[in-house]
Design a protein around this motif. Structure first.
Motif, short mmCIF file in Angstrom:
data_model
loop_
_atom_site.label_atom_id
_atom_site.label_comp_id
_atom_site.label_asym_id
_atom_site.label_seq_id
_atom_site.Cartn_x
_atom_site.Cartn_y
_atom_site.Cartn_z
N LYS A 3 -12.72 6.47 -13.81
CA LYS A 3 -11.54 7.24 -14.20
C LYS A 3 -11.76 8.00 -15.51
CE LYS A 3 -7.14 8.32 -14.11
NZ LYS A 3 -6.82 9.61 -13.58
N THR A 9 -9.14 13.69 -16.96
CA THR A 9 -8.73 12.66 -17.91
C THR A 9 -9.05 13.05 -19.35
OG1 THR A 9 -9.14 11.02 -16.22
CG2 THR A 9 -8.94 10.20 -18.44
N ILE A 55 -3.83 7.95 -18.72
CA ILE A 55 -5.22 7.56 -18.47
C ILE A 55 -5.26 6.45 -17.42
CG2 ILE A 55 -7.22 6.42 -19.50
CD1 ILE A 55 -6.55 8.00 -22.09
N TYR A 58 -2.05 8.20 -13.78
CA TYR A 58 -1.56 9.55 -14.03
C TYR A 58 -0.33 9.88 -13.20
CZ TYR A 58 -1.25 14.56 -14.35
OH TYR A 58 -0.78 15.83 -14.56
#
Length: 125
Positions: A3, A9, A55, A58
């Motif tokens: 991620k 991000t 983070i 979302y």
């Protein structure tokens, strides 16, 4: 891909960093205006929470609230009565960058969800 390695991000990580710097800025820059200090602390704490939430999981609304927090930082010196101070300059500068990063994040996530909207020359990449 993890991620934190996704390009969508990155603006959230930058917003998190900016909010942390904004939180400590009253001490870094020796701000004396109490309304300005409290505004920077409260707003930066909200942005930290929103950026961490974005983070981890979302949602578009998190970014829209970050946009609102950035707009608040831009307008708050006049609304709370601390214009023409160092706190005002910090508030406006950070507010502009936070708004731009939140809008960039919204754009990147929109682009990822709607690849068919990409121009024809980029659709095959």
């Amino acid at each position: 891909m993890s991620k934190l390695q996704e390009r969508e991000t990155v603006p959230d990580v930058y917003n998190l960093f900016l909010a942390a710097v904004l939180f400590i800025s009253p001490w870094l820059f020796k701000l004396t205006n109490s309304q300005g200090k409290i505004d920077l602390w409260v707003t930066s704490a909200i942005i930290v929470v929103l950026s961490l939430a974005a983070i981890i999981a979302y949602r578009d609304w998190e970014e829209w609230i970050n946009v609102l927090m950035g707009v608040w930082l831009i307008a708050s010196p006049w609304l709370l009565g601390f214009p023409h101070t160092r706190a005002m300059h910090l508030s406006i500068g950070f507010g502009i960058v936070i708004v731009l990063l939140a809008l960039l994040d919204l754009f990147l996530h929109y682009e990822k969800r709607h690849p068919e909207d990409a121009p024809a020359d980029q659709a095959h990449r």
